[in-house]
Each structure stands twice: as structure tokens, then as C-alpha cells.
Motif scaffolding. Structure first.
Motif, PDB file in Angstrom:
ATOM      1  N   VAL A 103     -16.425  17.736 -72.058  1.00 41.46           N
ATOM      2  CA  VAL A 103     -17.359  16.792 -71.206  1.00 41.46           C
ATOM      3  C   VAL A 103     -18.587  17.532 -70.824  1.00 41.46           C
ATOM      4  N   ILE A 104     -19.531  17.022 -70.627  1.00 40.99           N
ATOM      5  CA  ILE A 104     -21.047  17.515 -70.206  1.00 40.99           C
ATOM      6  C   ILE A 104     -20.995  17.444 -68.691  1.00 40.99           C
ATOM      7  N   ILE A 110     -18.549  11.791 -62.544  1.00 43.16           N
ATOM      8  CA  ILE A 110     -18.245  11.749 -63.954  1.00 43.16           C
ATOM      9  C   ILE A 110     -16.977  11.085 -64.159  1.00 43.16           C
ATOM     10  N   THR A 111     -16.767  10.044 -64.903  1.00 45.96           N
ATOM     11  CA  THR A 111     -15.234   9.445 -65.287  1.00 45.96           C
ATOM     12  C   THR A 111     -14.860   9.680 -66.555  1.00 45.96           C
ATOM     13  N   MET A 112     -13.703  10.005 -67.053  1.00 48.39           N
ATOM     14  CA  MET A 112     -13.008  10.125 -68.234  1.00 48.39           C
ATOM     15  C   MET A 112     -12.160   9.177 -68.214  1.00 48.39           C
ATOM     16  N   VAL A 113     -12.046   8.203 -69.011  1.00 52.48           N
ATOM     17  CA  VAL A 113     -11.112   7.244 -69.233  1.00 52.48           C
ATOM     18  C   VAL A 113     -10.275   7.307 -70.586  1.00 52.48           C
ATOM     19  N   TYR A 114      -8.839   7.659 -70.750  1.00 53.25           N
ATOM     20  CA  TYR A 114      -8.305   7.993 -71.670  1.00 53.25           C
ATOM     21  C   TYR A 114      -7.583   6.747 -72.506  1.00 53.25           C
ATOM     22  N   ASP A 115      -7.537   6.356 -73.671  1.00 54.63           N
ATOM     23  CA  ASP A 115      -6.694   5.432 -74.278  1.00 54.63           C
ATOM     24  C   ASP A 115      -6.213   5.846 -75.650  1.00 54.63           C
ATOM     25  N   SER A 116      -5.816   4.755 -76.451  1.00 60.60           N
ATOM     26  CA  SER A 116      -5.189   5.328 -77.674  1.00 60.60           C
ATOM     27  C   SER A 116      -6.154   5.764 -78.781  1.00 60.60           C
ATOM     28  N   LEU A 117      -7.624   5.363 -78.514  1.00 59.67           N
ATOM     29  CA  LEU A 117      -8.777   5.584 -79.324  1.00 59.67           C
ATOM     30  C   LEU A 117      -9.424   6.753 -79.086  1.00 59.67           C
ATOM     31  N   GLY A 118      -9.232   7.620 -77.868  1.00 58.07           N
ATOM     32  CA  GLY A 118      -9.754   8.811 -77.352  1.00 58.07           C
ATOM     33  C   GLY A 118     -10.220   8.706 -75.941  1.00 58.07           C
ATOM     34  N   ILE A 121     -16.481   8.432 -71.406  1.00 58.30           N
ATOM     35  CA  ILE A 121     -16.973   9.228 -70.408  1.00 58.30           C
ATOM     36  C   ILE A 121     -18.167   8.636 -70.056  1.00 58.30           C
ATOM     37  N   THR A 122     -18.396   8.306 -68.704  1.00 57.35           N
ATOM     38  CA  THR A 122     -19.305   7.446 -68.034  1.00 57.35           C
ATOM     39  C   THR A 122     -19.725   8.246 -66.818  1.00 57.35           C
ATOM     40  N   GLY A 123     -20.882   7.659 -65.911  1.00 58.16           N
ATOM     41  CA  GLY A 123     -21.132   8.205 -64.714  1.00 58.16           C
ATOM     42  C   GLY A 123     -22.490   8.797 -64.653  1.00 58.16           C
ATOM     43  N   THR A 124     -22.936   9.787 -65.755  1.00 59.58           N
ATOM     44  CA  THR A 124     -24.136  10.672 -65.593  1.00 59.58           C
ATOM     45  C   THR A 124     -24.860  10.296 -66.857  1.00 59.58           C
ATOM     46  N   SER A 125     -26.053  10.541 -66.884  1.00 62.94           N
ATOM     47  CA  SER A 125     -26.813  10.072 -67.977  1.00 62.94           C
ATOM     48  C   SER A 125     -26.434  10.943 -69.292  1.00 62.94           C
ATOM     49  N   GLU A 128     -23.237   9.408 -70.483  1.00 63.83           N
ATOM     50  CA  GLU A 128     -23.401   7.956 -70.947  1.00 63.83           C
ATOM     51  C   GLU A 128     -23.840   8.068 -72.268  1.00 63.83           C
ATOM     52  N   ARG A 129     -25.031   8.959 -72.598  1.00 67.99           N
ATOM     53  CA  ARG A 129     -25.159   9.042 -74.010  1.00 67.99           C
ATOM     54  C   ARG A 129     -24.550   9.653 -75.037  1.00 67.99           C
ATOM     55  N   TYR A 130     -23.864  10.447 -74.599  1.00 64.96           N
ATOM     56  CA  TYR A 130     -22.645  11.024 -75.464  1.00 64.96           C
ATOM     57  C   TYR A 130     -21.753   9.943 -75.860  1.00 64.96           C
ATOM     58  N   SER A 131     -21.188   9.014 -74.980  1.00 63.20           N
ATOM     59  CA  SER A 131     -20.372   8.149 -75.314  1.00 63.20           C
ATOM     60  C   SER A 131     -20.860   7.209 -76.083  1.00 63.20           C
ATOM     61  N   GLU A 132     -22.183   6.725 -75.949  1.00 66.35           N
ATOM     62  CA  GLU A 132     -22.877   5.653 -76.771  1.00 66.35           C
ATOM     63  C   GLU A 132     -23.022   6.161 -78.279  1.00 66.35           C
ATOM     64  N   LEU A 133     -23.218   7.480 -78.304  1.00 64.54           N
ATOM     65  CA  LEU A 133     -23.511   8.025 -79.615  1.00 64.54           C
ATOM     66  C   LEU A 133     -22.044   8.674 -80.336  1.00 64.54           C
ATOM     67  N   ILE A 134     -21.793   9.817 -79.916  1.00 58.73           N
ATOM     68  CA  ILE A 134     -20.643  10.696 -80.451  1.00 58.73           C
ATOM     69  C   ILE A 134     -19.316   9.925 -80.161  1.00 58.73           C
ATOM     70  N   GLY A 135     -19.222   9.466 -78.996  1.00 62.75           N
ATOM     71  CA  GLY A 135     -17.928   8.883 -78.414  1.00 62.75           C
ATOM     72  C   GLY A 135     -17.788   7.559 -79.210  1.00 62.75           C
ATOM     73  N   LYS A 136     -18.550   6.932 -79.454  1.00 64.76           N
ATOM     74  CA  LYS A 136     -18.475   5.548 -79.927  1.00 64.76           C
ATOM     75  C   LYS A 136     -18.489   5.868 -81.460  1.00 64.76           C
ATOM     76  N   GLY A 137     -19.155   6.655 -82.353  1.00 65.16           N
ATOM     77  CA  GLY A 137     -18.808   7.163 -83.582  1.00 65.16           C
ATOM     78  C   GLY A 137     -17.408   7.499 -83.909  1.00 65.16           C
ATOM     79  N   GLN A 138     -16.763   8.356 -82.990  1.00 61.99           N
ATOM     80  CA  GLN A 138     -15.169   8.842 -82.855  1.00 61.99           C
ATOM     81  C   GLN A 138     -14.272   7.686 -82.874  1.00 61.99           C
ATOM     82  N   ARG A 139     -14.596   6.847 -81.938  1.00 66.12           N
ATOM     83  CA  ARG A 139     -13.803   5.647 -81.824  1.00 66.12           C
ATOM     84  C   ARG A 139     -13.825   4.342 -83.075  1.00 66.12           C
TER      85      ARG A 139
END
Length: 391
Positions: A103-104, A110-118, A121-125, A128-139
Motif C-alpha cells: 500500500v502506498i 486510505i481504504t483497502m477493500v478485500y475480496d476474492s479477487l484481491g 485501494i482507494t482514497g489518495t491519488s 487510486e492510480r495504483y488500483s487503476e493500473l496494477i490493481g486492475k491488472g491483477q484482478r
């Protein structure tokens, strides 16, 4: 420059990166959300470290999941940095991506929401970008993996491919998906954060051979040069060790002479394998460890073997790869293994382990009276010993 000196410089750089010289502190609040079934799980937060460094970070705080939530708060210096959140038993309870997530940490909520896909992470710039790129790629990769697993089951039921062909198809399909979904998104995130501790951290999270060559050519000069120097030295040392282990495997194969082992008994007496070979018709060397369940399970059969053939000239040398004297001692007292037991407390760095070139235990090697290796890890050890003494 020697690796030790580079490490010292690097640690100073990393400390400077994770704790900026700026004195102004910024407050962060990190909240995690999980299914209520995870209540009671322990959660730890630690500064992220580069995997190739020998020093590993320790948790700076811990808490427990209550009502499906956990929370950390603290202060950081001016620059965002990377921490790792670890939840005990996360994977065992059904969240398949693993127990630890980066987590950055930057100013804000900062909020981390866990589910079956991983994790999302939201709340800071930056998060948000990490989740849009690496996070989405992992899911996306996880979704593709589930699809591939279903296809594999269908193909397996049809019996149109052999087991090896099916495994090859799955491995290649997953590798292609990993490259498409996760690596491509990681490259974009790293490019956007080049020259920062965040960019450096995620750059080293992936193997270099997974990156596109054009990306590497562009980004390499922007990575912290001290980190690169340390990485290259560590990789060089690792390659040298791997090469040595490979040559050791060849040079200690069946038919070759044994290599000397010098180690020590519990009371500190030096034992040399060469002296045992001189005195006995057959020496059985077992490499083991007190933590190794299969090793412990072999003790009764080795004791039986020793009892049967000791008078005919068999000696057993137990070479432990333990690092902790008390644990080794406790195991000796509890299990009473046969023969002479030695340990140098160097673990996997033991010269004996390196000189015989193996990477798993238990390993058993038989050496005849002429010093020649006649068997390696035989599943029919008793029959091999019986035939030897029949001759």
C-alpha cells in the motif's frame, strides 16, 4: 565496490527515501475492510523492503480485525512511501491472492477493500492510480486464471491431451495472461513514478525478463543507481552460487569420489568424513534438519538399518542443516537418530550442502570404502546396502 560497502550505502539511501530529510510530518489513516468471517485475524504493517536486500523490515504496528475492519494511523515525511499490510490466515480463509499486499502510504484517508479477487485501494491519488493500473491488472489476471482453470478441467475430462501437454498449455496460457494484464499495467505505473521510491519499489517487484525491452531501455537510467548496483551484485553472487551447486551436483554424482565434510558433534568434537571412510566399509551420509518432517520420518528406518549392518562395517553420519543449536539438540534428544550426528549451524550456507549441490532434504549419499559415491537418495536404501555387503 564490495557488496558490503554497497549495502551500507544503499541502506542509507533507502532510509533517506523512506524518511525524507523534510521535517514536516503528514498524517495518514489506513482502514481495511474484509468479510466479517475474518474477525480475530492479526494484521501487521511494515515498511516495504527490496527483496534482494538481506535485511528485512519488522512490523511497526499491529492490530486485530474487528467487525470486518482494521485501522492504522501514523505520520510520514513529505514523500509517499510503500508499506506492506499482512493479515494472518488470509489465504487459508479463501482470499486467494495471498496474505500480504503493498500500500502506498501518503497523506490522507486510505481504504483497502478485500475480496476474492484481491484488494482495491482507494482514497489518495497514488493509491487510486495504483488500483487503476496494477490493481486492475491483477484482478483481470485472476479472472483469466479462473477461466483457464475451468478450461483445463474440461480438457482433462475430454482426455484429448496428455498430462504433460495439458500442463504445458496451462503454463503458457497463464504466462501470456500475466504478461498482458499485470506486466503491462505495472510498466505504465512505474513509468509514471520513475525516479521515486514508489517507482523503484514496484520496478523490482517483477523479474527483468518479464519487462518489454523498450520499457527497460527507457526506465533503467531513472532507477536509483545504488539500488541497481546492489541488485546486480546480489544477482551475480546468486548466479555464482547456482553455478557452483550445478557443478557440485555433477562432481558428486554416482561413481565420483566423495567431498570432504568437516563438522562438529554436540559436545564440540570435530568429525571428518574422510576419517570415517577410512575406518568403515560403507558410510551413509544423511543431510537433514530438525524442522524437516520427512527427515524425522526417516529416522526409524535408518536406526533399523544401522542396527542390522553396524557390525558389518556400516557407519551413519547425520549432517544437520540447523542454525539453532537448541532446536538441533532437542531433536537429537527426542528422536535419538543413529550414528554420528554433526552440525556447523550455518544452515543452507553450510559448505557441506554447497559441496554436494542439493536443494532439498532429506538427502542420503552412500560412500564405499574406496571413497566412491555408490548411491544418491535411493528409495530402496536397505536393498542397496544389503547388496553392497553381499558382495
Amino acid at each position: 565496490m564490495k557488496l558490503r560497502n554497497v549495502l551500507i550505502i544503499l541502506l542509507l539511501v533507502v532510509v533517506a527515501g523512506f524518511a525524507s530529510s523534510c521535517q514536516k510530518k503528514k498524517i495518514y489513516l489506513l482502514t481495511g475492510k474484509l468479510p466479517i468471517s475474518f474477525d480475530g485475524c492479526k494484521v501487521f504493517i511494515s515498511p516495504a523492503t527490496f527483496y534482494f536486500l538481506p535485511e528485512k523490515s519488522m512490523p511497526i504496528d499491529s492490530t486485530v480485525v474487528r467487525d470486518g475492519r482494521f485501522r492504522f494511523t501514523g505520520t510520514i515525511d513529505e514523500n509517499p512511501t510503500v508499506f506492506v499490510v499482512t493479515i494472518n490466515d488470509l489465504k487459508e480463509r479463501g482470499l486467494d491472492r495471498g496474505n500480504s499486499y503493498p500500500v502506498i502510504v501518503e497523506e490522507g484517508d486510505i481504504t483497502m477493500v478485500y475480496d476474492s479477487l484481491g484488494v482495491v485501494i482507494t482514497g489518495t491519488s497514488l493509491n487510486e492510480r495504483y488500483s487503476e493500473l496494477i490493481g486492475k491488472g491483477q484482478r483481470d489476471l485472476r479472472r483469466k486464471q479462473l477461466q483457464l482453470l475451468r478450461q483445463r478441467d474440461s480438457l482433462n475430462a475430454e482426455k484429448t491431451l496428455s498430462s504433460n501437454e495439458l500442463n504445458k498449455w496451462y503454463s503458457e496460457s497463464y504466462r501470456d495472461a500475466f504478461q498482458k494484464y499485470e506486466i503491462k499495467s505495472a510498466e505504465k505505473f512505474i513509468e509514471e513514478n520513475a525516479g521515486t521510491i514508489v517507482g523503484d519499489y514496484f520496478f523490482f517487484q517483477y523479474a527483468f525478463n518479464q519487462y518489454d525491452k523498450t520499457f527497460l531501455d527507457t526506465i533503467y537510467s531513472k532507477i536509483n543507481p545504488n539500488l541497481l548496483k546492489c541488485y546486480e551484485l546480489v544477482m551475480k553472487e546468486r548466479k555464482e552460487k547456482e553455478d557452483y551447486l550445478y557443478s557440485a551436483q555433477k562432481e558428486t554424482s554416482v561413481g565420483n569420489p566423495f567431498r570432504e565434510i568437516i563438522s562438529y558433534t554436540l559436545d564440540g568434537k570435530e568429525v571428518r568424513l574422510s576419517e570415517l571412510v577410512k575406518k568403515h566399509k560403507l558410510v551413509c551420509v544423511e543431510f537433514w534438519g530438525s524442522w524437516c518432517v520427512p527427515c524425522i520420518q526417516k529416522i526409524p528406518s535408518l536406526k533399523k538399518l544401522y542396527k542390522t549392518y553396524e557390525q558389518k562395517g556400516l557407519e551413519i553420519l547425520g549432517v544437520s542443516l540447523d542454525c539453532n543449536r537448541e532446536k538441533w539438540k532437542s531433536s537429537l534428544e527426542k528422536h535419538q537418530p543413529a550414528g554420528i550426528q554433526v552440525c556447523d549451524f550455518k544452515g543452507w550456507d553450510s559448505p557441506a550442502r554447497q559441496d554436494y549441490g542439493f536443494s532439498a532434504i532429506p538427502r542420503i549419499v552412500l560412500i564405499d570404502s574406496m571413497g566412491k559415491i555408490i548411491s544418491w537418495n535411493s528409495h530402496d536404501l536397505e536393498k542397496v546396502v544389503e547388496k553392497y555387503f553381499e558382495k
